[in-house]
Design a protein around this motif. Structure first.
Motif, short mmCIF file in Angstrom:
data_model
loop_
_atom_site.label_atom_id
_atom_site.label_comp_id
_atom_site.label_asym_id
_atom_site.label_seq_id
_atom_site.Cartn_x
_atom_site.Cartn_y
_atom_site.Cartn_z
N VAL A 11 11.06 3.26 0.39
CA VAL A 11 10.85 3.85 -0.43
C VAL A 11 11.13 4.69 -1.64
N HIS A 12 10.60 5.15 -2.23
CA HIS A 12 10.06 5.44 -4.24
C HIS A 12 11.03 7.09 -3.47
N LEU A 13 11.99 7.22 -4.15
CA LEU A 13 12.49 8.44 -3.95
C LEU A 13 12.06 8.85 -6.13
N ILE B 70 5.82 -3.01 -9.65
CA ILE B 70 4.30 -2.07 -10.25
C ILE B 70 4.43 -0.87 -9.85
N ASP B 71 4.03 0.48 -9.81
CA ASP B 71 3.53 1.70 -9.36
C ASP B 71 3.04 2.65 -10.80
N GLY B 72 1.48 2.12 -10.22
CA GLY B 72 0.70 3.53 -10.67
C GLY B 72 -1.11 2.69 -11.20
N GLY B 73 -1.98 3.46 -10.26
CA GLY B 73 -3.11 2.58 -11.76
C GLY B 73 -3.65 0.72 -11.20
N VAL B 74 -3.24 0.54 -9.62
CA VAL B 74 -2.94 -1.01 -9.89
C VAL B 74 -4.25 -1.26 -9.20
N PRO C 94 0.60 -1.36 0.16
CA PRO C 94 -0.03 -0.43 0.39
C PRO C 94 1.22 1.45 0.01
N SER C 95 0.76 2.33 -0.66
CA SER C 95 1.08 3.20 -1.22
C SER C 95 0.23 4.40 -0.14
N ILE C 96 1.41 4.85 0.66
CA ILE C 96 0.81 5.78 2.02
C ILE C 96 0.10 7.42 1.28
N LEU C 97 0.64 7.53 -0.72
CA LEU C 97 0.01 8.68 -0.25
C LEU C 97 -1.67 8.03 -0.40
N SER C 98 -1.96 7.61 -0.78
CA SER C 98 -2.99 8.05 -0.77
C SER C 98 -4.45 8.02 0.96
N ALA D 181 -0.42 -0.27 -4.72
CA ALA D 181 -1.42 0.05 -4.66
C ALA D 181 -1.57 1.32 -3.40
N GLY D 182 -2.54 2.39 -3.95
CA GLY D 182 -2.60 3.55 -3.26
C GLY D 182 -3.82 3.84 -3.76
N SER D 183 -4.42 4.42 -4.06
CA SER D 183 -6.23 4.82 -3.96
C SER D 183 -7.39 3.43 -3.70
N ALA D 184 -6.34 2.35 -5.19
CA ALA D 184 -7.25 1.44 -5.17
C ALA D 184 -7.38 0.48 -3.00
N ILE E 133 5.81 -1.40 2.78
CA ILE E 133 4.86 0.69 2.84
C ILE E 133 5.29 1.10 1.47
N HIS E 134 4.89 1.00 1.41
CA HIS E 134 5.57 1.83 0.24
C HIS E 134 5.32 3.15 0.05
N PHE E 135 6.55 4.09 0.73
CA PHE E 135 6.78 5.26 0.63
C PHE E 135 6.97 6.65 0.32
N ASP E 136 5.79 7.19 -0.86
CA ASP E 136 6.33 8.19 -1.79
C ASP E 136 7.32 9.50 -1.56
N VAL E 137 8.27 9.56 -1.93
CA VAL E 137 9.23 10.63 -2.12
C VAL E 137 8.82 11.45 -2.97
N ASN F 118 3.08 7.65 -14.78
CA ASN F 118 3.91 8.87 -15.01
C ASN F 118 4.03 9.29 -13.30
N PRO F 119 4.63 9.18 -12.90
CA PRO F 119 5.13 9.69 -11.20
C PRO F 119 4.85 11.14 -10.15
N GLY F 120 3.76 11.84 -10.11
CA GLY F 120 3.89 12.72 -8.70
C GLY F 120 2.44 13.15 -8.88
N PHE F 121 1.55 11.58 -9.24
CA PHE F 121 -0.34 12.11 -8.50
C PHE F 121 -0.26 10.30 -8.20
N GLY F 122 -1.34 10.55 -7.16
CA GLY F 122 -1.71 8.77 -6.78
C GLY F 122 -3.13 8.80 -7.78
N GLY F 123 -3.44 7.07 -7.89
CA GLY F 123 -5.59 7.98 -8.52
C GLY F 123 -5.35 8.17 -10.31
N GLN F 124 -3.68 7.96 -10.43
CA GLN F 124 -4.02 8.27 -12.09
C GLN F 124 -4.65 6.54 -12.31
#
Ligand code: DX5
Ligand code: ZN
Length: 229
Positions: free
Chosen positions: A73-75, A182-186, A14-18, A204-207, A39-43, A148-154
């Motif tokens: 940690v995803h820099l 894999i990271d993004g929209g999962v 899970p990505s804490i971004l969401s 998976a963040g928003s999911a 725990i996926h940690f988006d920086v 493309n990196p920068g935002f959750g929920g794409q």
């Protein structure tokens, strides 16, 4: 009921971004209790990517709070090297970075390893895999961005699936235990296809954080993966 890495072949991260940042410790505890492996940690730095998130003090706060699950940690920052020792000291397990953001990719990989963390290289949707030619033997993780990196929920970009297959082929040929992430929209409805292509680690963040029942969502994801395994 948490599941430490090594217990499950496929890891849910899970990505804490969401998450609800006003109660982050409880939000991380909740996904761990729901079965998260990592725990996926988006920086994000508002420079390499057009958004700003959190730094090492927040990672350290989660460790102090009692989080024992590995932190991924995803820099998404430039420069990369300055911040690596800080995240290592803050309790990061994996540290991944984008090759375009580092002046010396090999140096950064070694820096992460020297600080006791597991290095990962991240590929944007348009980043070619030739960055793996001289790095794969040093990596513990390859992270493929399906947005493309920068935002959750794409929206998930399906063109990444052949890339996942190619990374899996290279990892198998290497004989090394490298995670393919894999990271993004999962979501529950596409995670099976990503697993079938060869990914074994799923951000998976928003999911997850956008769902009413984290455990039910993680279980549904595991069932979708099991259906193609
Ligand atoms: C995007 C981040 C992702 C993001 C994923 O730059 O790297 O980790 O949180 O969020 P979802 O799962 O909502 O696409
Ligand atoms: Zn991420």
């Amino acid at each position: 009921m948490s599941s430490p890495p090594g217990q499950n072949a496929h890891w849910i991260a899970p990505s804490i971004l969401s998450a609800d940042f006003s109660r982050l410790g409880a939000e991380v505890d909740a996904v761990v209790a729901a079965g998260a492996d990592l725990i996926h940690f988006d920086v994000m730095d508002n420079h390499y990517v057009p958004n700003l998130t959190v730094g090492p003090v927040v990672c350290e706060a989660l460790r102090r709070h009692g989080v024992r699950t590995p932190i991924d940690v995803h820099l998404m920052v430039r420069p990369v090297d300055r911040i690596v020792p800080d995240f290592a000291a803050a309790g990061a397990t994996y540290i991944s970075f984008h090759p375009e953001a580092s002046e010396h990719v090999d140096r950064t990989i070694h820096l992460i390893r020297e600080h006791g963390c597991r290095p990962g290289l991240v590929f944007n949707p348009a980043t070619p895999l030739n960055w793996l030619d001289y790095t794969l033997d040093q990596l513990d993780l390859v992270l493929l961005m399906s947005v493309n990196p920068g935002f959750g929920g794409q929206q998930f970009i399906p063109g990444v699936l052949p890339k996942v297959r190619e990374v899996r082929r290279r990892v198998t040929a290497s004989g090394r235990a490298v995670r393919v992430e894999i990271d993004g929209g999962v979501k529950v409805d596409n995670i099976g296809a990503v697993a079938a292509a060869g990914a074994d680690t799923f951000v998976a963040g928003s999911a997850i954080y956008g769902s009413p029942d984290y455990q039910a969502t993680i279980r549904a994801m595991r069932a979708a993966i099991a259906a193609v395994a």
